[in-house]
Scaffold this active site. Structure first.
Site, PDB file in Angstrom:
ATOM      1  N   ARG A 140       2.712 -12.359 -41.033  1.00 42.66           N
ATOM      2  CA  ARG A 140       1.308 -12.437 -41.172  1.00 42.66           C
ATOM      3  C   ARG A 140       0.659 -11.128 -41.239  1.00 42.66           C
ATOM      4  O   ARG A 140       0.874 -10.208 -40.315  1.00 42.66           O
ATOM      5  CB  ARG A 140       0.519 -13.333 -39.980  1.00 42.66           C
ATOM      6  CG  ARG A 140       1.137 -14.632 -39.800  1.00 42.66           C
ATOM      7  CD  ARG A 140       0.311 -15.517 -38.853  1.00 42.66           C
ATOM      8  NE  ARG A 140       1.006 -16.631 -39.017  1.00 42.66           N
ATOM      9  CZ  ARG A 140       0.554 -17.873 -37.944  1.00 42.66           C
ATOM     10  NH1 ARG A 140      -0.638 -17.449 -37.168  1.00 42.66           N
ATOM     11  NH2 ARG A 140       1.136 -19.010 -37.980  1.00 42.66           N
ATOM     12  N   ARG A 159      -1.341 -10.913 -30.966  1.00 41.48           N
ATOM     13  CA  ARG A 159      -1.635 -10.943 -32.572  1.00 41.48           C
ATOM     14  C   ARG A 159      -0.946 -10.139 -33.269  1.00 41.48           C
ATOM     15  O   ARG A 159      -1.201  -8.839 -33.324  1.00 41.48           O
ATOM     16  CB  ARG A 159      -3.100 -10.635 -32.705  1.00 41.48           C
ATOM     17  CG  ARG A 159      -3.821 -11.283 -34.263  1.00 41.48           C
ATOM     18  CD  ARG A 159      -5.295 -11.046 -34.472  1.00 41.48           C
ATOM     19  NE  ARG A 159      -5.968 -11.469 -33.387  1.00 41.48           N
ATOM     20  CZ  ARG A 159      -6.403 -12.921 -33.820  1.00 41.48           C
ATOM     21  NH1 ARG A 159      -6.105 -13.385 -34.888  1.00 41.48           N
ATOM     22  NH2 ARG A 159      -7.180 -13.416 -32.878  1.00 41.48           N
ATOM     23  N   GLU A 195      -4.884 -19.976 -27.505  1.00 43.92           N
ATOM     24  CA  GLU A 195      -4.025 -21.093 -28.327  1.00 43.92           C
ATOM     25  C   GLU A 195      -2.836 -20.656 -28.294  1.00 43.92           C
ATOM     26  O   GLU A 195      -2.232 -19.412 -28.824  1.00 43.92           O
ATOM     27  CB  GLU A 195      -4.443 -21.128 -29.828  1.00 43.92           C
ATOM     28  CG  GLU A 195      -3.499 -22.242 -30.516  1.00 43.92           C
ATOM     29  CD  GLU A 195      -3.715 -21.849 -32.225  1.00 43.92           C
ATOM     30  OE1 GLU A 195      -2.856 -21.892 -32.919  1.00 43.92           O
ATOM     31  OE2 GLU A 195      -4.857 -21.335 -32.657  1.00 43.92           O
ATOM     32  N   SER A 214      -0.657 -25.452 -31.951  1.00 39.47           N
ATOM     33  CA  SER A 214      -1.623 -26.397 -32.715  1.00 39.47           C
ATOM     34  C   SER A 214      -0.759 -27.220 -33.586  1.00 39.47           C
ATOM     35  O   SER A 214       0.137 -27.101 -34.216  1.00 39.47           O
ATOM     36  CB  SER A 214      -2.200 -25.367 -33.797  1.00 39.47           C
ATOM     37  OG  SER A 214      -3.331 -25.934 -34.584  1.00 39.47           O
ATOM     38  N   ARG A 234       2.994 -15.587 -27.949  1.00 38.08           N
ATOM     39  CA  ARG A 234       2.209 -16.119 -27.180  1.00 38.08           C
ATOM     40  C   ARG A 234       2.789 -16.629 -25.863  1.00 38.08           C
ATOM     41  O   ARG A 234       1.882 -16.633 -25.076  1.00 38.08           O
ATOM     42  CB  ARG A 234       1.126 -16.935 -27.873  1.00 38.08           C
ATOM     43  CG  ARG A 234       0.606 -15.959 -28.899  1.00 38.08           C
ATOM     44  CD  ARG A 234      -0.838 -16.850 -29.505  1.00 38.08           C
ATOM     45  NE  ARG A 234      -1.559 -16.025 -30.405  1.00 38.08           N
ATOM     46  CZ  ARG A 234      -2.779 -16.395 -30.920  1.00 38.08           C
ATOM     47  NH1 ARG A 234      -3.566 -17.207 -30.252  1.00 38.08           N
ATOM     48  NH2 ARG A 234      -3.450 -15.547 -31.697  1.00 38.08           N
TER      49      ARG A 234
END
Length: 309
Positions: free
Chosen positions: A149, A164, A236, A239, A276
């Site tokens: 990403r 991130r 988070e 999801s 995470r």
């Protein structure tokens, strides 16, 4: 969907429940612990690749394999078939997922080859059945892939550590099912996500995203946010979205059940997102002496029960 909360932004999301004891403390964060224990090396990764990359080393690398094996074993019991998909997909298949609509999307594009790097294996599992008519549903997959990403537009946000980043590994659940079964299938995937964080002994909460915070393909999204002590907030880690027939119409994926046929429904959900979930384990399981206990659910996959200097 009728039970999706009304609202326009993250502030309108609805917390369904909270589980676990929160420890409000100012202990070391995962960056300090990772460096002291020689399990996360951000400095050398920055030298080699630039910002937002990291090396997982020693016991942290073994923890990744343990987490993947644990979640793989769990999901296989529910009929999810393992798959390692491509991480580069062509632009037509990328469009089918609905995740690449923005002009400044989050993907790495190989424009000379008309290929896009996936940000989650959902994006390459989905088009496996493009143009097909499926029977014997549901068809469940659990896919492992490296995810890439760009994190465009996130400069200045969460820049410290491995929360991130541009590259991480992920185990993703994905299901193709009949329309009348999609809500139940979504509930199953969310229940597996909850079992994972519960088995790992992490404090968490379940959040239903409001209509204005949903991604383009999603009719309903449920997040699980795990508590990060160094930030004193939930973040988070999981999801899950019910995309109904949005993606199947784009990619012409149908089902046939006797005389009945139509567009299939697709549901996705995180099993393990490595960066995470490692932060959550490292920070929630840190001890006063700077060591880190390993969650009991992972003991059988490892030859150590704590990480220490």
């Amino acid at each position: 969907m009728k039970d999706v909360p009304e609202g326009t932004s993250e502030a309108d999301n609805k917390v369904i429940k909270e589980v676990g004891d929160i420890k409000i403390r100012k202990d070391k964060d995962h960056v300090e612990l990772g460096k002291a224990l020689d399990i996360i090396d951000i400095d050398r990764a920055s030298k080699v690749s630039g910002s937002r990359f990291y090396y997982l080393k020693n016991q942290a690398a073994e923890l990744e394999f343990a987490l993947i094996n644990y979640a793989l074993e769990l999901t296989k019991k529910e009929g999810f078939k393992p798959v390692i998909p491509p991480i580069l997909i062509n632009e037509e298949m990328a469009w089918g997922s609905g995740h690449f609509e923005a002009v400044n999307d989050d993907a790495y594009h190989m424009r000379d080859d008309a290929l896009v790097a996936v940000g989650t294996s959902e994006q390459s599992i989905l088009p496996m059945h493009a143009g097909e008519t499926l029977e014997d549903l549901p068809k469940r997959y659990v896919g492992f892939s490296t995810c890439l990403r760009r994190e465009a537009g996130s400069y200045g946000k969460d820049v410290k550590g491995i929360l991130r980043v541009h590259q991480f590994d992920k185990l993703e659940m994905f299901s193709f099912c009949k329309p009348e079964d999609s809500e139940q299938e979504h509930e199953l995937i969310v229940s597996l996500e909850e079992k994972i964080v519960s088995d790992l002994g992490l404090p968490y909460r379940i959040v239903s995203l409001c209509a204005g915070d949903l991604g383009l393909p999603s009719a309903k999204t449920i997040d699980i946010e795990t508590y990060m002590p160094s930030q004193e907030m939930y973040r988070e880690t999981h999801s899950s979205s019910n995309c109904t027939d949005f993606q199947s119409r784009r990619l012409k994926i149908k089902y046939k059940d006797g005389d009945k046929s139509g567009f299939i429904h697709t549901i996705n959900g995180t099993a393990i997102a490595i960066g995470r979930i490692l932060i959550a384990i490292i920070e929630n399981y840190q001890q006063e002496d700077g060591s880190i206990k390993v969650p009991e659910a992972l003991h059988k996959y490892l030859d150590f029960k704590e990480i220490k200097q």
